[in-house]
Write a protein that holds these residues in place. Sequence first.
Motif, PDB file in Angstrom:
ATOM      1  N   UNK A 185       0.852  -1.203   0.070  1.00  0.00           N
ATOM      2  CA  UNK A 185       0.119   0.059  -0.011  1.00  0.00           C
ATOM      3  C   UNK A 185       0.703   1.250   0.061  1.00  0.00           C
ATOM      4  N   UNK A 186       0.352   2.465  -0.755  1.00  0.00           N
ATOM      5  CA  UNK A 186       1.146   3.318  -0.621  1.00  0.00           C
ATOM      6  C   UNK A 186       1.289   4.133   0.850  1.00  0.00           C
ATOM      7  N   UNK A 187       2.720   4.830   1.108  1.00  0.00           N
ATOM      8  CA  UNK A 187       2.675   5.533   2.305  1.00  0.00           C
ATOM      9  C   UNK A 187       2.307   6.886   1.960  1.00  0.00           C
ATOM     10  N   UNK A 188       1.583   7.453   2.969  1.00  0.00           N
ATOM     11  CA  UNK A 188       0.943   8.814   2.744  1.00  0.00           C
ATOM     12  C   UNK A 188       1.665   9.651   4.073  1.00  0.00           C
ATOM     13  N   UNK A 189       2.061  10.992   3.562  1.00  0.00           N
ATOM     14  CA  UNK A 189       2.458  11.840   4.621  1.00  0.00           C
ATOM     15  C   UNK A 189       1.333  12.468   5.480  1.00  0.00           C
ATOM     16  N   UNK A 190       1.734  12.327   6.512  1.00  0.00           N
ATOM     17  CA  UNK A 190       0.614  12.783   7.619  1.00  0.00           C
ATOM     18  C   UNK A 190       0.115  14.351   7.483  1.00  0.00           C
ATOM     19  N   UNK A 191      -1.058  14.417   7.452  1.00  0.00           N
ATOM     20  CA  UNK A 191      -1.638  15.887   7.419  1.00  0.00           C
ATOM     21  C   UNK A 191      -1.637  16.508   8.743  1.00  0.00           C
ATOM     22  N   UNK A 192      -2.370  17.888   8.915  1.00  0.00           N
ATOM     23  CA  UNK A 192      -2.515  18.373  10.177  1.00  0.00           C
ATOM     24  C   UNK A 192      -3.108  17.391  11.249  1.00  0.00           C
ATOM     25  N   UNK A 193      -2.546  17.378  12.430  1.00  0.00           N
ATOM     26  CA  UNK A 193      -3.272  16.246  13.505  1.00  0.00           C
ATOM     27  C   UNK A 193      -2.885  15.094  13.218  1.00  0.00           C
ATOM     28  N   UNK A 194      -2.264  14.465  12.417  1.00  0.00           N
ATOM     29  CA  UNK A 194      -2.113  13.215  12.085  1.00  0.00           C
ATOM     30  C   UNK A 194      -0.534  12.670  12.273  1.00  0.00           C
ATOM     31  N   UNK A 195      -0.296  11.432  12.460  1.00  0.00           N
ATOM     32  CA  UNK A 195       1.107  10.879  12.495  1.00  0.00           C
ATOM     33  C   UNK A 195       1.260   9.775  11.722  1.00  0.00           C
ATOM     34  N   UNK A 196       2.677   9.580  11.383  1.00  0.00           N
ATOM     35  CA  UNK A 196       2.707   8.044  10.838  1.00  0.00           C
ATOM     36  C   UNK A 196       3.501   7.279  11.837  1.00  0.00           C
ATOM     37  N   UNK A 197       2.801   6.040  12.153  1.00  0.00           N
ATOM     38  CA  UNK A 197       3.376   5.137  12.993  1.00  0.00           C
ATOM     39  C   UNK A 197       3.981   3.764  12.327  1.00  0.00           C
ATOM     40  N   UNK A 198       5.382   3.741  12.476  1.00  0.00           N
ATOM     41  CA  UNK A 198       5.980   2.449  12.134  1.00  0.00           C
ATOM     42  C   UNK A 198       5.512   1.442  13.153  1.00  0.00           C
ATOM     43  N   UNK A 199       4.458   0.590  12.785  1.00  0.00           N
ATOM     44  CA  UNK A 199       3.826  -0.430  13.592  1.00  0.00           C
ATOM     45  C   UNK A 199       4.807  -1.468  14.017  1.00  0.00           C
ATOM     46  N   UNK A 200       4.776  -1.839  15.431  1.00  0.00           N
ATOM     47  CA  UNK A 200       5.508  -2.838  16.133  1.00  0.00           C
ATOM     48  C   UNK A 200       4.524  -3.989  16.778  1.00  0.00           C
ATOM     49  N   UNK A 201       3.557  -3.678  16.727  1.00  0.00           N
ATOM     50  CA  UNK A 201       2.387  -4.516  17.466  1.00  0.00           C
ATOM     51  C   UNK A 201       0.783  -4.249  17.048  1.00  0.00           C
ATOM     52  N   UNK A 202       0.095  -4.862  16.766  1.00  0.00           N
ATOM     53  CA  UNK A 202      -1.188  -4.494  16.108  1.00  0.00           C
ATOM     54  C   UNK A 202      -2.184  -5.678  16.724  1.00  0.00           C
ATOM     55  N   UNK A 203      -3.274  -5.312  17.770  1.00  0.00           N
ATOM     56  CA  UNK A 203      -3.927  -6.376  18.282  1.00  0.00           C
ATOM     57  C   UNK A 203      -5.167  -6.595  17.456  1.00  0.00           C
ATOM     58  N   UNK A 204      -5.704  -7.879  17.640  1.00  0.00           N
ATOM     59  CA  UNK A 204      -6.819  -8.449  16.891  1.00  0.00           C
ATOM     60  C   UNK A 204      -8.156  -8.214  17.818  1.00  0.00           C
ATOM     61  N   UNK A 205      -9.192  -7.861  17.177  1.00  0.00           N
ATOM     62  CA  UNK A 205     -10.469  -7.548  17.961  1.00  0.00           C
ATOM     63  C   UNK A 205     -11.696  -8.336  17.178  1.00  0.00           C
ATOM     64  N   UNK A 206     -12.578  -8.768  18.062  1.00  0.00           N
ATOM     65  CA  UNK A 206     -13.787  -9.339  17.544  1.00  0.00           C
ATOM     66  C   UNK A 206     -14.323  -8.421  16.132  1.00  0.00           C
TER      67      UNK A 206
END
Length: 301
Positions: A21-42
Amino acid sequence: MSNAALYDQTGAADALYIGEVPDVAPGPGKVTVRVRAAGLNPYDAKVRAGVIPSKAPFPRRIGGDVAGTVDAVGEGSVYADGTAIAVGDEVLGRASGAIAERVTASARDLARRPSALPVEVAGSLYVAGLTAVAIVDSVPVGPGDTVLVGGASGGVGLIAGQLAMSAGARVIGTASPRNHALLRSLGMEAVAYGDGLAELVAAIGTPTAVYDCHGRDALDAGFALGLSPERMVAIAAGDVPGIQSPGADARTAANLAHLAERVAVGEIIAPVTATFPLDQVAAAFTALDSAHTPGKIVILT
């Protein structure tokens, strides 16, 4: 470009695959996070399966919980306390499509990750943790209360039960028998869900509140034991007359930061049952879809 978990049609867990997927530069009030962990939810699984409708176009990303390192910062991005978010900060929170290598998040949905909080736990905390906070906020309890927690071995129920106990309440938790030892180790009294639940609970004590974190068994037991709807809250039984759902007001980054600190010092236990690498996302969701999984499942990237 970076990799993300995607699916092209609703269905079983094997619909998931890893794509660029393309990486998008963050706009105002946004940040880009290099993900290290992502939880699953029902919730993620229900949207993927088509049980919960979505208008998002395909291919769709998946996931909400995230922990990682800030890669880029948009203008005006600050934490709940007003301090600026900086590149290199370790954070946790929520981001749409979080099961990925990189993700864009709203600054208002992020908190600093305490150094003592393991990244896999941080990556599982937002949805379950703040839902539990919202449950207790909706129906507060304290000394003298007995709380029946339905689905007490799940991600939400485990935290909600502990929050109730930390407020001074006694907690009776429903779970499959194989998870009773976990509940008891945290200080809850465990009962099996299903037929006869009201009688099992009554033999232990009369509840003054019900937190149903699974279906509606605990609600039915509460009604059978004479509890008023105002003292019951449920995350998955909105069709039951008079029963409230946990509100949105408590789901804040400030509350997330406070909860993260409590988990980091061991006041609240938020167990991670299993971890999977990103390329095994389908296997991770297959494990989530299986019944009676305690705690949380997390993708590590």
